[in-house]
Scaffold this motif. Structure first.
Motif, PDB file in Angstrom:
ATOM      1  N   MET A 101       0.807  -1.219   0.000  1.00 29.56           N
ATOM      2  CA  MET A 101       0.000   0.000   0.000  1.00 29.56           C
ATOM      3  C   MET A 101       0.842   1.271   0.000  1.00 29.56           C
ATOM      4  O   MET A 101       0.556   2.211  -0.725  1.00 29.56           O
ATOM      5  CB  MET A 101      -0.932   0.001   1.207  1.00 29.56           C
ATOM      6  N   ARG A 102       1.841   1.298   0.841  1.00 27.68           N
ATOM      7  CA  ARG A 102       2.635   2.527   0.933  1.00 27.68           C
ATOM      8  C   ARG A 102       3.232   2.895  -0.431  1.00 27.68           C
ATOM      9  O   ARG A 102       3.114   4.026  -0.889  1.00 27.68           O
ATOM     10  CB  ARG A 102       3.741   2.358   1.973  1.00 27.68           C
ATOM     11  N   TYR A 103       3.829   1.931  -1.057  1.00 33.15           N
ATOM     12  CA  TYR A 103       4.488   2.190  -2.335  1.00 33.15           C
ATOM     13  C   TYR A 103       3.462   2.523  -3.420  1.00 33.15           C
ATOM     14  O   TYR A 103       3.578   3.532  -4.118  1.00 33.15           O
ATOM     15  CB  TYR A 103       5.288   0.953  -2.740  1.00 33.15           C
ATOM     16  N   MET A 104       2.456   1.665  -3.506  1.00 28.20           N
ATOM     17  CA  MET A 104       1.435   1.790  -4.550  1.00 28.20           C
ATOM     18  C   MET A 104       0.701   3.128  -4.512  1.00 28.20           C
ATOM     19  O   MET A 104       0.305   3.652  -5.533  1.00 28.20           O
ATOM     20  CB  MET A 104       0.387   0.694  -4.281  1.00 28.20           C
ATOM     21  N   PHE A 105       0.512   3.649  -3.307  1.00 30.59           N
ATOM     22  CA  PHE A 105      -0.245   4.899  -3.164  1.00 30.59           C
ATOM     23  C   PHE A 105       0.680   6.110  -3.033  1.00 30.59           C
ATOM     24  O   PHE A 105       0.312   7.134  -2.451  1.00 30.59           O
ATOM     25  CB  PHE A 105      -1.236   4.801  -1.999  1.00 30.59           C
ATOM     26  N   GLY A 106       1.873   5.985  -3.548  1.00 32.61           N
ATOM     27  CA  GLY A 106       2.756   7.149  -3.654  1.00 32.61           C
ATOM     28  C   GLY A 106       3.439   7.558  -2.361  1.00 32.61           C
ATOM     29  O   GLY A 106       3.841   8.714  -2.213  1.00 32.61           O
ATOM     30  N   GLY A 107       3.584   6.632  -1.422  1.00 30.83           N
ATOM     31  CA  GLY A 107       4.297   6.947  -0.184  1.00 30.83           C
ATOM     32  C   GLY A 107       3.498   7.799   0.782  1.00 30.83           C
ATOM     33  O   GLY A 107       4.048   8.366   1.730  1.00 30.83           O
ATOM     34  N   LYS A 108       2.194   7.885   0.558  1.00 29.60           N
ATOM     35  CA  LYS A 108       1.384   8.773   1.397  1.00 29.60           C
ATOM     36  C   LYS A 108       0.724   8.049   2.569  1.00 29.60           C
ATOM     37  O   LYS A 108       0.014   8.664   3.349  1.00 29.60           O
ATOM     38  CB  LYS A 108       0.292   9.426   0.542  1.00 29.60           C
ATOM     39  N   SER A 109       0.897   6.743   2.645  1.00 30.87           N
ATOM     40  CA  SER A 109       0.257   6.012   3.738  1.00 30.87           C
ATOM     41  C   SER A 109       1.271   5.101   4.396  1.00 30.87           C
ATOM     42  O   SER A 109       2.360   4.873   3.866  1.00 30.87           O
ATOM     43  CB  SER A 109      -0.912   5.186   3.190  1.00 30.87           C
TER      44      SER A 109
ATOM     45  N   TYR B  94      -1.557  11.007  -8.401  1.00 32.97           N
ATOM     46  CA  TYR B  94      -1.822  10.813  -6.970  1.00 32.97           C
ATOM     47  C   TYR B  94      -0.868   9.824  -6.325  1.00 32.97           C
ATOM     48  O   TYR B  94      -0.533   9.938  -5.166  1.00 32.97           O
ATOM     49  CB  TYR B  94      -3.272  10.365  -6.756  1.00 32.97           C
ATOM     50  N   CYS B  95      -0.443   8.833  -7.064  1.00 33.48           N
ATOM     51  CA  CYS B  95       0.453   7.808  -6.501  1.00 33.48           C
ATOM     52  C   CYS B  95       1.839   7.915  -7.122  1.00 33.48           C
ATOM     53  O   CYS B  95       2.576   6.928  -7.168  1.00 33.48           O
ATOM     54  CB  CYS B  95      -0.129   6.422  -6.727  1.00 33.48           C
ATOM     55  N   LYS B  96       2.172   9.091  -7.623  1.00 33.47           N
ATOM     56  CA  LYS B  96       3.466   9.333  -8.281  1.00 33.47           C
ATOM     57  C   LYS B  96       3.678   8.408  -9.480  1.00 33.47           C
ATOM     58  O   LYS B  96       4.807   8.011  -9.784  1.00 33.47           O
ATOM     59  CB  LYS B  96       4.622   9.173  -7.291  1.00 33.47           C
ATOM     60  N   ARG B  98       2.981   5.308  -9.712  1.00 32.27           N
ATOM     61  CA  ARG B  98       3.295   3.907  -9.394  1.00 32.27           C
ATOM     62  C   ARG B  98       2.068   3.011  -9.426  1.00 32.27           C
ATOM     63  O   ARG B  98       2.178   1.800  -9.556  1.00 32.27           O
ATOM     64  CB  ARG B  98       3.892   3.815  -7.989  1.00 32.27           C
ATOM     65  N   VAL B 107      -5.062   8.999  -0.985  1.00 28.72           N
ATOM     66  CA  VAL B 107      -5.251   8.478   0.380  1.00 28.72           C
ATOM     67  C   VAL B 107      -5.358   9.595   1.409  1.00 28.72           C
ATOM     68  O   VAL B 107      -5.901   9.396   2.489  1.00 28.72           O
ATOM     69  CB  VAL B 107      -4.139   7.469   0.796  1.00 28.72           C
ATOM     70  N   ASP B 319       9.978   4.633  -0.871  1.00 26.71           N
ATOM     71  CA  ASP B 319       8.668   4.400  -0.232  1.00 26.71           C
ATOM     72  C   ASP B 319       8.236   2.936  -0.170  1.00 26.71           C
ATOM     73  O   ASP B 319       7.071   2.650   0.097  1.00 26.71           O
ATOM     74  CB  ASP B 319       7.545   5.191  -0.940  1.00 26.71           C
TER      75      ASP B 319
END
Lengths: 323, 324
Positions: A101-109, B94-96, B98, B107, B319
């Protein structure tokens, strides 16, 4: 220093972290009233209430997924999967959701959760209750894997795992719960990714973790009597792996044996052997050996079970072959 | 039944549905031009579900999305330009870049994510519900998934837990009649999917998923109940996926033109548009103006996405872990 069991050390870690941070909660099968199949959470529901020590239905996927969702929304869950063999039902949630999740969602979680489970053979409970499946989890980007072998390490590493912001698979060994060892009264943490030299030596490096550490130490003790000096290293966390510690030792002894209770093909031993070859090839005086469980389901019969898993005898033999 | 909503609210519902429709048409075009790579699952035809349901929750509430997640992302506060940049694999997405289509989510807006694995977000939503219960707030989580997901184990495990512990989760089935090519008739022993809640003592309701107001009303009731500790609800929104599962799907092999035309005649945007005029909420001109704005916004999003840079390759493994 006082001595307590591996089980008590884990239980203390849970109690201390739950007191320290009210976001920490436990869920799993039989964790509340029963106190956990191996009694690690004994009495905790009376201390922290039923919502923070939650008995769940037999739904491993939802246990892991619920923990993932709770972690994603600000809690710090500890999900207990009674046997690592059952964690296969939770694997999708761990490897596809929690880990990515962290990676997939752009490091935002972030997903700060611990999946506590236990594995290993030794009780004659056959192919669905005796496996060492750590290789499946170390394979996955986004997960850390921790496998303590002593009461001291169990407590310090569980506390660090609970405080870490990554999803962690924390694998205990069923044959170690009753083992006693020194654990200080005062608080301490063991950083993830730091192994330890459990016995110093000169002639050969033995890398072993979880219950296999004790098998390696037994072999080292016997070999000492034959004049062979073994250095025994426990990486303690398989991911991140303290490769510096292992490589430094191999550069000193020029020989290495890796012991793992996991299956042979693509197992953790295979990974460590490869890393040693990649990083220490010129320092090696002999082929690197690995002692693992062969490519066979763990049988029930005590004679066959014992034959399946690595023993001190097999470790001694491997060391002798490369001396 | 007359509208309960203000004019502003009604026009906002229309605008969001139009944004999704225009966005998806743009995505379809960019896929054809090979500017968007990979798979994109578009939401055309299903707009009323995401827009109607999400319109009744607060910013601090959560949603989990599906593998057809563009509509939920937009309805939960997503902006077209960052969404399109994400689909194009750009750093500004939104997810860069990825995640792409199947993991699109902001999120930071309480969207806990779209997923590539059908049903696998259902326990995650249930966990968000458990976190809410532990914190003692009155938040809720809307959990979206397709008809196909109701045949997966985690659907059943999660509904059982949510009912047992009265979690504030509203499970919303987007029944678009097909799990890729296999129809509900051929995949589910129970045809009326909302009835699957009864195994877990969860009230279920079938909702016209082509009617944004009907979806809104059903969700509103379920949300009010959940906020008061009344536990979960299972809503089955009956809708239709205009396009194939993905661009490579020929659709004609498993469904008929007649069926497609039947559903297109019930288009959620056109029918709402007509109703807004018929009930005197707005004039045709006012609505046209909104549509023109959306068209403009979509073109700007395209420009933004195409001009945005790709992520730097040095960030390949950034990340994966939280590093202190």
């Amino acid at each position: 220093m006082r001595e307590i069991t591996y089980r008590e050390a884990l239980r203390e870690a849970l109690i201390e972290e739950m007191k320290r941070d009210e976001r920490v909660f436990i869920l799993g099968e039989d964790v509340a009233i029963y106190g956990g199949a191996y009694k690690v959470t004994d009495g905790l529901y009376k201390m922290f209430g039923e919502d923070r020590v939650k008995d769940t239905p037999i739904s491993e996927a939802a246990i892991a997924g619920l923990a993932t969702g709770a972690a994603l929304t600000g809690m710090r869950p500890i999900a207990e999967i009674m046997y690592i063999d059952f964690s296969t039902q939770a694997t999708d949630q761990m490897v596809n959701q929690a880990a990515k999740m962290r990676y997939m969602f752009g490091g935002k979680s972030k997903v700060p959760m611990v999946l506590r489970t236990q594995g290993g053979a030794g009780r004659g409970i056959a192919a669905h209750h005796s496996q060492s499946l750590e290789a499946w989890y170390v394979h996955m980007p986004g997960l850390y894997v921790v496998m303590p072998a002593t009461p001291y390490d169990a407590k310090g590493l569980l506390k660090s795992s609970i405080r870490d912001d990554n999803p962690i698979v924390f694998i205990e060994h069923k044959m170690l719960y009753g083992m006693k060892g020194e654990v200080p009264e005062e608080e301490y943490l063991i950083p993830l990714g730091k192994g330890e030299i459990k016995r110093e030596g000169e002639d050969v490096t033995i890398i072993a973790y979880s219950r296999m550490l004790h098998v390696a130490l037994e072999a080292a003790e016997a070999l000492e009597k034959e004049g062979v000096s073994c250095e025994v290293i426990d990486p303690r966390t398989l991911k991140p792996l303290d490769m510096d510690l292992i490589a430094d030792s191999v550069r000193k002894t020029n020989k290495a044996v890796v012991v793992s209770e996991g299956y042979r093909y693509c197992g953790m031993a295979a990974e460590i052997v490869t890393r040693i070859i990649e990083e220490c090839f010129d320092d090696l005086d002999a082929p690197v050996k690995r002692i693992t469980t062969p490519d066979v389901p763990i049988p029930m019969s005590p004679v066959l079970e014992e034959e399946a898993i690595p023993s001190a005898k097999k470790v001694i033999q491997a060391v002798q072959e490369i001396l | 039944m007359p509208f309960k909503e203000t004019k502003e609210e009604l026009l906002s519902l229309l605008k969001q549905m139009l944004e999704i429709r225009y966005f998806e048409e743009k995505v379809w075009e960019l896929l054809a031009r090979n500017i968007i790579k990979g798979a994109s699952h578009v939401y055309m035809g299903e707009e009323a579900v995401a827009v109607g349901a999400i319109s009744v929750i607060r910013e601090d509430d959560y949603i989990t999305s599906t593998h057809r997640g563009h509509g939920h992302c937009l309805a939960k506060g997503g902006k077209l330009k960052y969404m399109l940049a994400e689909l194009c694999g750009k750093a500004t997405g939104y997810c860069k870049g990825r995640g792409g289509s199947m993991h699109i989510a902001d999120v930071t807006k309480g969207n806990l994510g779209a997923t590539g694995i059908v049903a696998s977000n259902i326990p995650v939503a249930t966990g968000a519900g458990y976190a809410i219960k532990l914190r003692g707030t009155d938040q809720v989580c809307l959990c979206f998934f397709g008809d196909g997901a109701t045949n997966n184990g985690v659907f059943h495990e999660s509904l059982n837990m949510a009912s047992l512990w009265k979690l504030p989760v509203i499970y919303i089935i987007e029944n678009n009649l097909y799990g890729m090519s296999v129809s509900v008739e051929r995949a589910s022993a129970v045809q009326e999917l909302y009835k699957k809640g009864c195994a877990y003592n969860i009230p279920g309701e079938a909702v016209d998923g082509m009617d944004v107001i009907a979806v809104r009303e059903a969700t509103r009731k379920a949300v009010e109940k959940a906020r008061k500790g009344g536990g979960p609800t299972l809503l089955e929104c009956r809708t239709y996926r205009y396009q194939g599962h993905s661009r490579s799907d020929p659709r004609g092999v498993y469904r008929t033109k007649e069926e497609e035309n039947y559903w297109r005649k019930r288009d959620p945007i056109q029918s709402f548009w007509k109703r807004l005029i018929a009930e005197g909420v707005a004039t045709e001109e006012e609505l046209r103006k909104i549509e023109e704005e959306v068209e403009e916004e979509t073109n700007e999003a395209e420009k933004f996405a195409l001009e945005s840079p790709y992520p730097p390759v040095e960030e390949l493994d950034k990340d994966v872990y939280v590093v202190k």
